[in-house]
Design a protein around this motif. Sequence first.
Motif, PDB file in Angstrom:
ATOM      1  N   LYS A 165       0.085 -53.143 -50.928  1.00 19.92           N
ATOM      2  CA  LYS A 165       1.447 -53.204 -50.403  1.00 19.92           C
ATOM      3  C   LYS A 165       1.440 -52.628 -48.994  1.00 19.92           C
ATOM      4  O   LYS A 165       0.678 -51.700 -48.701  1.00 19.92           O
ATOM      5  CB  LYS A 165       2.393 -52.375 -51.270  1.00 19.92           C
ATOM      6  N   PRO A 166       2.293 -53.127 -48.135  1.00 13.22           N
ATOM      7  CA  PRO A 166       2.390 -52.540 -46.799  1.00 13.22           C
ATOM      8  C   PRO A 166       2.873 -51.094 -46.876  1.00 13.22           C
ATOM      9  O   PRO A 166       3.653 -50.738 -47.753  1.00 13.22           O
ATOM     10  CB  PRO A 166       3.428 -53.409 -46.087  1.00 13.22           C
ATOM     11  N   ARG A 167       2.411 -50.277 -45.930  1.00 11.99           N
ATOM     12  CA  ARG A 167       2.843 -48.875 -45.904  1.00 11.99           C
ATOM     13  C   ARG A 167       4.332 -48.750 -45.616  1.00 11.99           C
ATOM     14  O   ARG A 167       4.945 -47.732 -45.904  1.00 11.99           O
ATOM     15  CB  ARG A 167       2.054 -48.114 -44.843  1.00 11.99           C
ATOM     16  N   THR A 168       4.916 -49.792 -45.061  1.00 12.61           N
ATOM     17  CA  THR A 168       6.329 -49.728 -44.701  1.00 12.61           C
ATOM     18  C   THR A 168       7.250 -49.871 -45.908  1.00 12.61           C
ATOM     19  O   THR A 168       8.410 -49.494 -45.847  1.00 12.61           O
ATOM     20  CB  THR A 168       6.663 -50.829 -43.677  1.00 12.61           C
ATOM     21  N   VAL A 169       6.736 -50.398 -47.008  1.00 20.27           N
ATOM     22  CA  VAL A 169       7.569 -50.636 -48.198  1.00 20.27           C
ATOM     23  C   VAL A 169       8.058 -49.323 -48.807  1.00 20.27           C
ATOM     24  O   VAL A 169       9.203 -49.225 -49.236  1.00 20.27           O
ATOM     25  CB  VAL A 169       6.777 -51.461 -49.247  1.00 20.27           C
ATOM     26  N   GLU A 170       7.217 -48.315 -48.813  1.00 19.16           N
ATOM     27  CA  GLU A 170       7.566 -47.056 -49.474  1.00 19.16           C
ATOM     28  C   GLU A 170       8.260 -46.061 -48.548  1.00 19.16           C
ATOM     29  O   GLU A 170       8.578 -44.953 -48.967  1.00 19.16           O
ATOM     30  CB  GLU A 170       6.312 -46.427 -50.074  1.00 19.16           C
ATOM     31  N   ALA A 171       8.503 -46.435 -47.295  1.00 17.35           N
ATOM     32  CA  ALA A 171       9.148 -45.517 -46.350  1.00 17.35           C
ATOM     33  C   ALA A 171      10.579 -45.237 -46.770  1.00 17.35           C
ATOM     34  O   ALA A 171      11.291 -46.116 -47.224  1.00 17.35           O
ATOM     35  CB  ALA A 171       9.121 -46.109 -44.949  1.00 17.35           C
ATOM     36  N   ASP A 172      10.993 -43.974 -46.624  1.00 19.16           N
ATOM     37  CA  ASP A 172      12.373 -43.639 -46.955  1.00 19.16           C
ATOM     38  C   ASP A 172      13.247 -43.532 -45.703  1.00 19.16           C
ATOM     39  O   ASP A 172      14.449 -43.351 -45.791  1.00 19.16           O
ATOM     40  CB  ASP A 172      12.459 -42.354 -47.784  1.00 19.16           C
TER      41      ASP A 172
END
Length: 188
Positions: free
Chosen positions: A36-43
């Motif tokens: 998954k892209p690292r941007t998906v889990e960004a809050d």
Amino acid sequence: MPRFSFLEWPVVRQLRDGDILGRGTAVTSQHTRDKKPRTVEADHVAHSVCPYCAVGCGQLVYSKDGKVTQIEGDPDSPISRGRLCPKGAASEQLVNSPRRVTTVRYRRPHGTEWEDLDLETALDMIADRFLEARRRHWEETDEKGRTLRRTMGIASLGGATIDNEENYLAKKLFTAAGAVQMENQARI
């Protein structure tokens, strides 16, 4: 580790799934599909500007739990339109590098070791030296009595990472202090 299956060989998957040219999911491994892209889990996503040069490329800074996880080009930026140079694309390392210096470092004259200073002490030292250099090298008039009101003991070399407003304020500060030697790295 799961046992290898002949049916999962990429060429067999291409034929089985109808992906004859091998441009679809048939040629990707399960490991790749699970990524998954690292941007998906960004809050949180913050809009920023790249700190490296005077171009001012827009950046999207993704963070999770207060830590920067990814930095990408901002597609809404009229300057860079979502693109970043290699340096800008790697600016996440600037923030998260374990070698990043986060304290004021000072080496005394003729010293061989660096020491940490608190910010207040460092700013006081800079201000004292600035004022002393201005006082010591002040020129009120030249040899013919013409008014100068300048100092040749202070010079400014600005960086290209500050924006127009900061450059304007730096120019005003050094002009008010009487400095005439003001330069920017972009011109050198």
